[in-house]
Design a protein around this motif. Structure first.
Motif, PDB file in Angstrom:
ATOM      1  N   MET A   1      21.925   4.622  -0.835  1.00 32.88           N
ATOM      2  CA  MET A   1      21.315   5.393  -0.277  1.00 32.88           C
ATOM      3  C   MET A   1      19.647   4.851  -0.525  1.00 32.88           C
ATOM      4  SD  MET A   1      21.041   8.085   1.159  1.00 32.88           S
ATOM      5  CE  MET A   1      19.255   9.136   1.652  1.00 32.88           C
ATOM      6  N   LEU A   2      18.338   4.731  -0.176  1.00 23.61           N
ATOM      7  CA  LEU A   2      17.421   4.056  -0.354  1.00 23.61           C
ATOM      8  C   LEU A   2      16.556   5.511  -1.665  1.00 23.61           C
ATOM      9  CD1 LEU A   2      15.891   3.094   2.848  1.00 23.61           C
ATOM     10  CD2 LEU A   2      16.388   1.326   0.073  1.00 23.61           C
ATOM     11  N   PRO A   3      16.125   4.622  -2.144  1.00 27.66           N
ATOM     12  CA  PRO A   3      15.387   5.889  -3.374  1.00 27.66           C
ATOM     13  C   PRO A   3      13.772   6.508  -2.034  1.00 27.66           C
ATOM     14  CG  PRO A   3      15.740   4.117  -4.457  1.00 27.66           C
ATOM     15  CD  PRO A   3      16.044   3.994  -3.025  1.00 27.66           C
ATOM     16  N   ILE A   4      13.496   7.588  -2.325  1.00 29.25           N
ATOM     17  CA  ILE A   4      12.453   8.498  -1.800  1.00 29.25           C
ATOM     18  C   ILE A   4      11.304   7.761  -1.740  1.00 29.25           C
ATOM     19  CG2 ILE A   4      11.923  10.778  -1.385  1.00 29.25           C
ATOM     20  CD1 ILE A   4      13.861  11.004  -0.777  1.00 29.25           C
ATOM     21  N   ASP A   5      10.907   7.182  -2.414  1.00 31.97           N
ATOM     22  CA  ASP A   5       9.855   6.724  -3.615  1.00 31.97           C
ATOM     23  C   ASP A   5       9.689   5.543  -2.340  1.00 31.97           C
ATOM     24  OD1 ASP A   5      11.139   5.419  -4.514  1.00 31.97           O
ATOM     25  OD2 ASP A   5       9.869   4.943  -6.134  1.00 31.97           O
ATOM     26  N   THR A   6      10.929   4.424  -2.247  1.00 34.81           N
ATOM     27  CA  THR A   6      10.585   3.245  -1.129  1.00 34.81           C
ATOM     28  C   THR A   6      10.715   3.867   0.180  1.00 34.81           C
ATOM     29  OG1 THR A   6      12.312   2.451  -3.010  1.00 34.81           O
ATOM     30  CG2 THR A   6      12.070   1.706  -0.960  1.00 34.81           C
ATOM     31  N   ALA A   7      11.379   4.863   0.825  1.00 36.55           N
ATOM     32  CA  ALA A   7      11.628   5.118   2.196  1.00 36.55           C
ATOM     33  C   ALA A   7      10.981   5.667   2.146  1.00 36.55           C
ATOM     34  CB  ALA A   7      12.715   6.575   2.109  1.00 36.55           C
ATOM     35  N   VAL A   8       9.493   6.061   1.535  1.00 38.06           N
ATOM     36  CA  VAL A   8       8.675   6.930   1.323  1.00 38.06           C
ATOM     37  C   VAL A   8       7.272   6.229   2.095  1.00 38.06           C
ATOM     38  CG1 VAL A   8       6.060   8.274   1.316  1.00 38.06           C
ATOM     39  CG2 VAL A   8       8.436   9.748   1.514  1.00 38.06           C
ATOM     40  N   THR A   9       7.226   4.774   1.649  1.00 39.09           N
ATOM     41  CA  THR A   9       6.053   3.936   0.974  1.00 39.09           C
ATOM     42  C   THR A   9       6.454   2.905   2.201  1.00 39.09           C
ATOM     43  OG1 THR A   9       6.368   3.906  -1.072  1.00 39.09           O
ATOM     44  CG2 THR A   9       5.696   1.978  -0.269  1.00 39.09           C
ATOM     45  N   PHE A  10       7.615   2.163   2.529  1.00 37.18           N
ATOM     46  CA  PHE A  10       8.439   2.129   3.863  1.00 37.18           C
ATOM     47  C   PHE A  10       8.106   2.815   5.147  1.00 37.18           C
ATOM     48  CE2 PHE A  10      11.181   0.941   7.246  1.00 37.18           C
ATOM     49  CZ  PHE A  10      10.861  -0.269   7.054  1.00 37.18           C
ATOM     50  N   PHE A  11       8.561   4.054   4.868  1.00 33.77           N
ATOM     51  CA  PHE A  11       7.967   4.942   6.592  1.00 33.77           C
ATOM     52  C   PHE A  11       6.349   4.562   6.457  1.00 33.77           C
ATOM     53  CE2 PHE A  11       6.960   9.073   8.683  1.00 33.77           C
ATOM     54  CZ  PHE A  11       8.017   8.381   9.710  1.00 33.77           C
ATOM     55  N   GLY A  12       5.530   5.062   5.981  1.00 32.83           N
ATOM     56  CA  GLY A  12       4.040   5.349   6.013  1.00 32.83           C
ATOM     57  C   GLY A  12       3.519   3.663   6.320  1.00 32.83           C
ATOM     58  N   LEU A  13       4.282   2.401   5.937  1.00 33.14           N
ATOM     59  CA  LEU A  13       3.719   1.192   6.774  1.00 33.14           C
ATOM     60  C   LEU A  13       4.191   0.791   8.074  1.00 33.14           C
ATOM     61  CD1 LEU A  13       3.042  -1.867   6.031  1.00 33.14           C
ATOM     62  CD2 LEU A  13       4.895  -1.775   4.999  1.00 33.14           C
ATOM     63  N   ALA A  14       5.591   1.898   8.613  1.00 30.61           N
ATOM     64  CA  ALA A  14       5.830   1.155   9.161  1.00 30.61           C
ATOM     65  C   ALA A  14       4.318   2.285  10.701  1.00 30.61           C
ATOM     66  CB  ALA A  14       7.535   1.725   9.283  1.00 30.61           C
ATOM     67  N   LEU A  15       4.620   3.107  10.043  1.00 28.91           N
ATOM     68  CA  LEU A  15       4.128   4.415  11.050  1.00 28.91           C
ATOM     69  C   LEU A  15       2.663   3.531  11.060  1.00 28.91           C
ATOM     70  CD1 LEU A  15       4.260   6.728  12.637  1.00 28.91           C
ATOM     71  CD2 LEU A  15       3.276   7.821  10.200  1.00 28.91           C
ATOM     72  N   ALA A  16       1.404   2.430   9.562  1.00 26.80           N
ATOM     73  CA  ALA A  16       0.160   2.325  10.576  1.00 26.80           C
ATOM     74  C   ALA A  16       0.429   0.980  11.300  1.00 26.80           C
ATOM     75  CB  ALA A  16       0.119   1.949   8.938  1.00 26.80           C
ATOM     76  N   LEU A  17       1.812   0.644  11.115  1.00 27.24           N
ATOM     77  CA  LEU A  17       1.600  -0.592  11.497  1.00 27.24           C
ATOM     78  C   LEU A  17       1.739   0.001  13.614  1.00 27.24           C
ATOM     79  CD1 LEU A  17       4.187  -3.063   9.640  1.00 27.24           C
ATOM     80  CD2 LEU A  17       2.053  -3.412   9.947  1.00 27.24           C
ATOM     81  N   GLY A  18       2.627   1.027  13.295  1.00 28.22           N
ATOM     82  CA  GLY A  18       2.960   1.311  14.925  1.00 28.22           C
ATOM     83  C   GLY A  18       1.733   1.477  15.506  1.00 28.22           C
ATOM     84  N   PHE A  19       0.335   2.063  14.696  1.00 29.66           N
ATOM     85  CA  PHE A  19      -0.533   2.284  15.454  1.00 29.66           C
ATOM     86  C   PHE A  19      -1.572   1.256  15.280  1.00 29.66           C
ATOM     87  CE2 PHE A  19       0.194   6.978  14.615  1.00 29.66           C
ATOM     88  CZ  PHE A  19      -0.017   7.009  15.475  1.00 29.66           C
ATOM     89  N   THR A  20      -1.173   0.061  14.414  1.00 32.70           N
ATOM     90  CA  THR A  20      -1.927  -1.468  14.642  1.00 32.70           C
ATOM     91  C   THR A  20      -1.019  -2.355  16.210  1.00 32.70           C
ATOM     92  OG1 THR A  20      -1.104  -1.587  12.242  1.00 32.70           O
ATOM     93  CG2 THR A  20      -2.807  -3.554  13.409  1.00 32.70           C
ATOM     94  N   PRO A  21      -3.362  -2.342  16.407  1.00 32.68           N
ATOM     95  CA  PRO A  21      -2.900  -3.595  17.909  1.00 32.68           C
ATOM     96  C   PRO A  21      -2.485  -4.363  17.551  1.00 32.68           C
ATOM     97  CG  PRO A  21      -4.837  -2.541  17.553  1.00 32.68           C
ATOM     98  CD  PRO A  21      -4.242  -2.099  16.579  1.00 32.68           C
ATOM     99  N   GLY A  22      -1.198  -4.602  19.177  1.00 40.49           N
ATOM    100  CA  GLY A  22      -0.316  -5.616  18.932  1.00 40.49           C
ATOM    101  C   GLY A  22       0.593  -5.624  20.532  1.00 40.49           C
TER     102      GLY A  22
END
Length: 208
Positions: A1-22
């Motif tokens: 199971m992923l640690p909460i801090d790792t999961a939150v960090t990764f999710f925040g990064l992925a969310l930001a990437l989703g809104f980045t033009p591509g």
């Protein structure tokens, strides 16, 4: 199971990437604007299905083998570029008129879903992106690596649903304006065609 801090960090990064033009979110934007919110969401679901396949491939080690094959990379990028060129041809020749009367030319949910799947799976850069990103958040000391990869992939898909869903909602609003302007419909079709051609050209120029 992923640690909460790792999961939150990764999710925040992925969310930001989703809104980045591509390529992917630009594809969703154009499809939603020309086909509507419902169709756009089916494209997003298709893209997420593609991400599921990429996640499974990385967890099983298949993606690394693909990345080591120049031939596979070349064939896949040409297939993706050809598909985008086909979509450009379709949208450039699409008729304009009152949307209610032209409903028969709108793509079905299944078609839009398949477009998302093909768009994602035919882009070899996604493989390299996942290979570069996901392992950075994996720690072998925490347990099976494959299980952690799957969890990260699911988090990435969730972030994609949220970010691309927001883009779909926004772009779908543009479609309402088209009901009152044939000129706007024609201009958007041309813009979508140019965008798809541009994405195809960008994919053709992609390097491993």
């Amino acid at each position: 199971m992923l640690p909460i801090d790792t999961a939150v960090t990764f999710f925040g990064l992925a969310l930001a990437l989703g809104f980045t033009p591509g390529p992917d979110n630009l594809f969703v934007l154009m499809q939603s604007a020309t086909q509507g919110r419902r169709a756009g969401m089916f494209v997003v679901l298709g893209l997420c299905t593609g991400l599921l396949v990429h996640t499974a491939a990385i967890a099983l080690g298949l993606a690394a083998m693909f990345a080591a094959s120049p031939l596979a990379f070349t064939l896949l990028k040409f297939a993706g570029a050809a598909y985008l060129a086909y979509l450009a041809w379709q949208v450039l020749r699409a008729p304009v008129g009152p949307l209610a009367e032209a409903s028969q030319v709108q793509a079905s949910p299944g078609t839009m879903y398949r477009r998302g799947v093909v768009m994602n799976l035919s882009n070899p850069k996604v493989v390299f992106f996942f290979l570069a990103l996901l392992p950075q958040f994996v720690d072998a000391a925490r347990g099976p690596v494959a299980g952690q990869i799957v969890q990260l992939g699911l988090l990435f898909m969730l972030s994609t649903l949220i970010s691309f869903g927001a883009i779909t909602w926004f772009a779908g609003s543009v479609r309402g304006l088209l009901k009152r302007s044939l000129k706007a419909q024609r201009a958007l079709n041309r813009l979508a065609g140019v965008v798809f051609i541009g994405l195809a050209a960008r994919l053709l120029m992609a390097q491993r």
